[in-house]
Design an enzyme around this catalytic site. Structure first.
Site, PDB file in Angstrom:
ATOM      1  N   LYS A   1      -5.687 -78.916  78.197  1.00 11.62           N
ATOM      2  CA  LYS A   1      -5.362 -80.297  77.413  1.00 11.62           C
ATOM      3  C   LYS A   1      -6.599 -80.950  77.000  1.00 11.62           C
ATOM      4  O   LYS A   1      -6.365 -81.871  76.356  1.00 11.62           O
ATOM      5  CB  LYS A   1      -4.456 -81.003  78.386  1.00 11.62           C
ATOM      6  CG  LYS A   1      -3.278 -80.388  79.043  1.00 11.62           C
ATOM      7  CD  LYS A   1      -2.259 -80.293  77.950  1.00 11.62           C
ATOM      8  CE  LYS A   1      -1.098 -79.303  78.337  1.00 11.62           C
ATOM      9  NZ  LYS A   1      -1.007 -78.191  78.912  1.00 11.62           N
TER      10      LYS A   1
ATOM     11  N   GLU B   1      -5.124 -91.003  79.237  1.00  9.88           N
ATOM     12  CA  GLU B   1      -5.047 -91.415  77.703  1.00  9.88           C
ATOM     13  C   GLU B   1      -3.943 -92.810  77.822  1.00  9.88           C
ATOM     14  O   GLU B   1      -3.084 -93.142  78.576  1.00  9.88           O
ATOM     15  CB  GLU B   1      -4.406 -90.243  76.828  1.00  9.88           C
ATOM     16  CG  GLU B   1      -2.948 -89.890  77.205  1.00  9.88           C
ATOM     17  CD  GLU B   1      -2.441 -88.510  76.764  1.00  9.88           C
ATOM     18  OE1 GLU B   1      -3.395 -88.048  75.651  1.00  9.88           O
ATOM     19  OE2 GLU B   1      -1.284 -88.314  76.555  1.00  9.88           O
TER      20      GLU B   1
ATOM     21  N   ASN C   1       8.659 -87.634  83.181  1.00 10.57           N
ATOM     22  CA  ASN C   1       7.920 -86.973  82.195  1.00 10.57           C
ATOM     23  C   ASN C   1       8.391 -85.477  82.128  1.00 10.57           C
ATOM     24  O   ASN C   1       7.771 -84.653  81.623  1.00 10.57           O
ATOM     25  CB  ASN C   1       6.407 -86.689  82.391  1.00 10.57           C
ATOM     26  CG  ASN C   1       5.745 -88.195  82.581  1.00 10.57           C
ATOM     27  OD1 ASN C   1       5.983 -88.821  81.642  1.00 10.57           O
ATOM     28  ND2 ASN C   1       5.215 -88.747  83.666  1.00 10.57           N
TER      29      ASN C   1
ATOM     30  N   GLU D   1       2.824 -80.171  70.208  1.00 10.44           N
ATOM     31  CA  GLU D   1       3.646 -81.749  70.367  1.00 10.44           C
ATOM     32  C   GLU D   1       2.958 -82.864  69.895  1.00 10.44           C
ATOM     33  O   GLU D   1       1.825 -82.926  69.901  1.00 10.44           O
ATOM     34  CB  GLU D   1       3.609 -81.547  72.004  1.00 10.44           C
ATOM     35  CG  GLU D   1       4.008 -80.169  72.532  1.00 10.44           C
ATOM     36  CD  GLU D   1       4.813 -80.427  74.118  1.00 10.44           C
ATOM     37  OE1 GLU D   1       4.832 -81.622  74.459  1.00 10.44           O
ATOM     38  OE2 GLU D   1       5.111 -79.554  74.576  1.00 10.44           O
TER      39      GLU D   1
ATOM     40  N   GLU E   1      -0.336 -82.600  72.394  1.00 11.00           N
ATOM     41  CA  GLU E   1      -1.211 -81.516  72.940  1.00 11.00           C
ATOM     42  C   GLU E   1      -0.553 -80.068  72.100  1.00 11.00           C
ATOM     43  O   GLU E   1       0.675 -80.212  71.630  1.00 11.00           O
ATOM     44  CB  GLU E   1      -0.979 -81.063  74.417  1.00 11.00           C
ATOM     45  CG  GLU E   1       0.565 -81.340  74.707  1.00 11.00           C
ATOM     46  CD  GLU E   1       0.783 -81.534  76.164  1.00 11.00           C
ATOM     47  OE1 GLU E   1      -0.002 -82.106  76.972  1.00 11.00           O
ATOM     48  OE2 GLU E   1       1.677 -80.827  76.994  1.00 11.00           O
TER      49      GLU E   1
ATOM     50  N   PHE F   1      17.372 -88.860  91.777  1.00 10.48           N
ATOM     51  CA  PHE F   1      17.057 -87.569  91.298  1.00 10.48           C
ATOM     52  C   PHE F   1      16.393 -86.720  91.945  1.00 10.48           C
ATOM     53  O   PHE F   1      15.752 -85.819  91.587  1.00 10.48           O
ATOM     54  CB  PHE F   1      16.506 -87.652  89.983  1.00 10.48           C
ATOM     55  CG  PHE F   1      17.728 -88.382  88.881  1.00 10.48           C
ATOM     56  CD1 PHE F   1      18.464 -87.792  88.057  1.00 10.48           C
ATOM     57  CD2 PHE F   1      17.611 -89.752  88.525  1.00 10.48           C
ATOM     58  CE1 PHE F   1      19.282 -88.249  87.068  1.00 10.48           C
ATOM     59  CE2 PHE F   1      18.205 -90.378  87.589  1.00 10.48           C
ATOM     60  CZ  PHE F   1      19.240 -89.567  87.004  1.00 10.48           C
TER      61      PHE F   1
END
Length: 658
Positions: free
Chosen positions: A116, A200, A235, A275, A288, A348
Site C-alpha cells: 500500500k 491518509e 472497512n 480501487e 490502492e 456484528f
C-alpha cells in the site's frame, strides 16, 4: 496446460478454484491446517497436504511449507487465492526460484502495486491522483499522532500489507489514534506478518468503486468494468454490485482507462483490481491496487460471462488473451451479499460455532433472477476463531438492478442457517431499504442507516400478512394431525396487534378473510410439516419464505429482517392473553459481559479500581479482529472473572461493578 495446481488457501476460494480446475481438466492439491482437516476443500481436491497448526502464521503463511507441498505432489503451479500469501512478492519469487508457476502477477508488479505504501509512491510518480496522506511508514504512536494532526482529522490508519478490511481504523481525534494505532499494528502483525502502517486523509461521504483489470504476459491489458463496494462495516465490504449505479459511460471509460494505464505501467499480467474512492459528484482518486483475485469477483463474472480464475490460469501458462477491450460488454446487473458468522443484533461481533443447519437457496435460474452461492462449508462444519467469519458469498443476477435486488431479497429469505449468529436478516434489511434501492450509497451507509446498531426491522403491512398467513396454515396442519378443526374464526396475534380472521380451506390452499377490513388473502403451495424451520408458500401469487421457531405458545416467525411472535387463538384465549403481565429482562447494567466468544488479549482493570464511563475495561480478540470493550457507566470494580490469555464464551461475565 498445467496438469496439476496447488491451491495455497482455504474455505470458499479453495472450493472456487477447484471447480474451475475440474472444468479445465486440471488436477488439484489443497493444503490444510489442523482446523481445516475435514473441510469441503480437502474433500473436493484430488490431493491434500497437511501444513501445520490452525494459526495462519504457523500454516498458510509459511511459504516454505507451500513450496515443499508442491514438490511432494508434483504440482506445477500455485494459485494463492486471496489473503495469506497472495500479495507477497517474495513468495511469487520463491515459486519462480523453485520452478513453480505463481498464478498471479509477476513479482515486480506485486512489489510496485501490492504494498500500500509503495503503490502510492508509484502512483504519485505516474501522475495518478491520490488521496492526500503520509506516504511512508509510521514509527510509533507518537509519530502517528503527529502525522494525523498535520493531515487533519478524520484520518484512516491502515496496514501497508492489509486487505479484507483487516488492519484499518478511522480516527476522528487524538484518542482514536492513540488507541487505534497499536490495535492496527497488532492486527497487521497477526494477520499479515507485517506491521508497517501508513495514514491518509479519510474522505467524507465517499463511495468505494473498483475496476477489475486483466492482463497477459504479452502486454495485453483490459478492464472488466467496475464494482461498487460502498456498503461496508468496519472497512469490510458487505454488499457489492456490478456495475455501479453512480457511473455514467464517460466516467466508467475514464476510470477504466486510468486503471489499464496503471496496470500496463507495471507490466501487470494477471487478474487485479484498481480501487478508487469516488465522490458523489463522480470525481475519483486512486486508493490502492490489489494484486490478486478479489472476494467480490463473482459479480464481475456474472455481468461479463468470463471465469476470472480460468483467465488467471491461462495467463500464468503464457497464453495470449483471447479477447480485447472492444469484445467486452456489460450484461445485466449482479449483486453479492457476504454471509458472515457474526451477530448483527450484538453489534456484528463474530459468532463462532457449528453450522447445525446450512441450507442455501438452490443455484441457477429462478423466477426472473439467477442465484449463485460460493461457499467452502457444509452442514455440520465449524466456523473457528482462527480465520475470517465468512460462510459464503451469495450472488444474484438479473437484467436490471431492481430485479437483481428483488432476487437477492428472495434468495436471502431462502437461506437457512442454524447453530451460530449470522447476518442474513441484516442483509435482507438493506435490500428492502428505499435508499439502497435508489442507489444513493456511500461507505458510511451502515453507520448512517443503523446509527443505534441493528435490531431488526419493523414488520410492514405486507410482512404482517405473510406472518399471519403462515401461522394460520401451520395451525391448520397441526390441527389436522390431531383431528382438530380445520378452519373457522380465530384471533391471530402478531407482536402486540390482534387480527380477527376467518379461515377457509379449499383444494388450492387457504382463503383468509381479515375481519377489520374484509380483505381476503389467498394462500397456495404450502410445503411445511411440524418441526420444519422454513415455511414456503405463495401469498396472492407471490412466493415467500419465512423462518419458524416454535414458542411456548404459537410461533416466532421471521420474514427477512422482521421478526414477531405469532399466536393463533380462539376469541376467549385472546382476551385472557391481554391480561398476562410482561416479563422483565434481568438487570445486567453493573456487569461487563463478553459480547462474543474469543481470547482475552488484555484485562485493563483490577479489583477495587474506580472506572469511568468510556474507559477501556479489556480487549477481546476473535477472527483476527481486536475488540475494545469499554465501561458503559461509572463504577468500582467488584469482581474480575478473566485474565489475559483466557478463552471466554459469549455472554460470560468478565467484570462486575459494585
Amino acid at each position: 496446460m498445467f496438469s496439476k495446481i496447488l491451491i495455497a488457501n482455504r474455505g470458499e476460494i479453495a472450493v472456487r478454484v477447484i471447480k474451475t480446475c475440474r472444468r479445465m481438466g486440471i488436477k488439484t492439491v489443497v493444503v490444510y491446517s489442523e482446523a481445516d482437516a475435514d473441510s469441503l476443500g480437502v474433500e473436493m481436491a484430488d490431493e491434500s497436504v497437511f501444513i501445520g497448526p490452525a494459526p495462519a502464521n504457523q500454516s498458510y503463511l509459511v511459504a516454505e511449507k507451500i513450496i515443499q507441498a508442491c514438490k511432494d505432489t508434483g504440482a506445477e503451479a500455485v494459485h494463492p487465492g486471496f489473503g495469506f500469501l497472495s500479495e507477497r512478492a517474495e513468495f511469487a519469487q520463491l515459486c519462480a526460484d523453485h520452478g513453480i508457476v505463481f498464478i498471479g502477477p509477476n513479482p515486480g508488479a506485486i512489489s510496485a502495486m501490492g504494498d500500500k505504501i509503495e503503490s502510492k509512491k508509484f502512483a504519485a510518480k505516474a501522475g495518478v491522483s491520490c488521496v492526500p496522506g503520509h506516504i511512508g511508514e509510521i514509527d510509533d504512536t507518537a509519530h502517528a499522532v503527529k502525522i494525523s494532526e498535520e493531515i487533519g482529522y478524520p484520518v484512516m490508519i491502515k496496514a501497508s500489507a492489509g486487505g479484507g478490511g483487516k488492519g484499518i481504523r478511522v480516527a476522528h481525534n487524538r484518542r482514536d489514534v492513540e488507541e487505534g494505532f497499536p490495535a492496527v499494528r497488532a492486527e497487521a502483525k497477526g494477520a499479515f506478518g507485517d506491521d508497517r502502517i501508513f495514514i491518509e486523509k479519510f474522505i467524507i461521504d465517499p463511495r468505494h468503486i473498483e475496476i477489475q483489470v486483466l492482463g497477459d504476459k504479452h502486454g495485453h491489458v483490459v478492464h472488466l468494468f467496475e464494482r461498487e463496494c460502498s456498503i461496508q462495516r468496519r472497512n469490510q465490504k458487505v454488499i457489492e454490485e456490478a456495475p455501479s449505479p453512480l457511473l455514467d459511460e464517460a466516467t466508467r471509460a475514464a476510470m477504466g482507462a486510468q486503471a489499464v494505464a496503471l496496470a500496463k505501467a507495471v507490466n501487470y499480467d494477471s487478474a487485479g483490481t484498481v480501487e478508487f474512492v469516488a465522490g458523489q459528484d463522480k470525481s475519483f482518486f486512486f486508493l490502492e491496487m490489489n494484486t490478486r483475485l478479489q472476494v467480490e469477483h463473482p459479480v464481475t463474472e456474472l455481468i461479463t460471462g468470463l471465469d476470472l480464475v480460468e483467465q488467471m490460469i491461462r495467463s500464468a501458462y503464457g497464453e495470449v488473451m483471447a479477447f480485447g477491450q472492444d469484445d467486452l460488454k456489460i450484461n445485466g446487473w449482479a449483486m453479492e451479499s457476504r454471509i458472515y458468522a457474526e451477530d448483527p443484533y450484538r453489534k456484528f461481533l463474530p459468532s463462532i460455532g457449528r453450522l447445525v443447519r446450512y441450507d442455501p437457496p438452490h443455484e441457477g435460474q429462478h423466477e426472473g433472477y439467477v442465484v449463485r452461492n460460493d461457499a467452502g462449508v457444509r452442514e455440520g462444519d465449524e466456523i473457528s476463531m482462527y480465520y475470517d467469519p465468512m460462510i459464503s458469498k451469495l450472488c444474484t443476477w438479473a437484467p436490471e438492478r431492481l430485479a437483481a435486488i428483488e432476487g437477492m431479497g428472495r434468495a436471502l429469505e431462502d437461506f437457512h442457517i442454524e447453530g451460530l449468529g449470522h447476518n442474513v436478516p441484516f442483509l435482507a434489511a438493506v435490500m428492502d431499504q428505499d435508499r439502497f434501492r435508489s442507489g444513493k450509497l456511500s461507505t458510511s451507509y451502515i453507520v448512517d442507516e443503523f446509527p443505534e446498531g441493528f435490531n431488526g426491522s419493523e414488520a410492514t403491512d405486507h410482512q404482517i400478512d405473510i406472518m399471519l398467513t403462515a401461522a394460520c396454515a401451520m395451525q391448520l396442519q397441526q390441527a389436522r394431525r390431531s383431528n382438530g378443526a380445520v378452519g373457522g374464526d380465530w384471533v391471530v396475534v402478531v407482536g402486540h396487534r390482534q387480527h380477527q380472521v376467518t379461515v377457509v380451506s379449499d383444494p388450492d390452499g387457504l382463503k383468509i378473510t381479515l375481519g377489520d377490513s374484509g380483505r381476503v388473502l389467498s394462500f397456495t403451495d404450502q410445503a411445511w410439516r411440524p418441526g420444519k424451520a422454513q415455511f414456503k408458500g405463495r401469498l396472492d401469487g407471490k412466493a415467500f419464505t419465512v423462518h419458524v421457531k416454535p414458542a411456548a405458545e404459537g410461533f416466532v416467525i421471521r420474514h427477512r429482517a422482521a421478526k414477531s411472535r405469532v399466536l393463533v387463538l380462539t376469541a376467549r384465549s385472546a382476551e385472557l392473553h391481554t391480561k398476562l403481565p410482561e416479563r422483565k429482562p434481568a438487570d445486567t447494567s453493573k456487569m461487563i459481559i463478553s459480547p462474543m466468544p474469543g481470547l482475552v488479549v488484555s484485562m485493563d482493570v483490577v479489583l477495587g479500581q474506580e472506572v469511568k464511563e468510556g474507559e477501556v475495561v479489556c480487549v477481546i480478540e476473535a477472527m483476527k479482529m481486536q475488540n475494545i470493550i469499554r465501561a458503559e457507566r461509572d463504577g468500582v470494580v467488584k469482581t474480575v472473572s478473566s485474565k489475559s490469555g483466557d478463552s471466554v464464551a459469549a455472554d460470560e461475565v468478565l467484570v462486575e461493578f459494585a
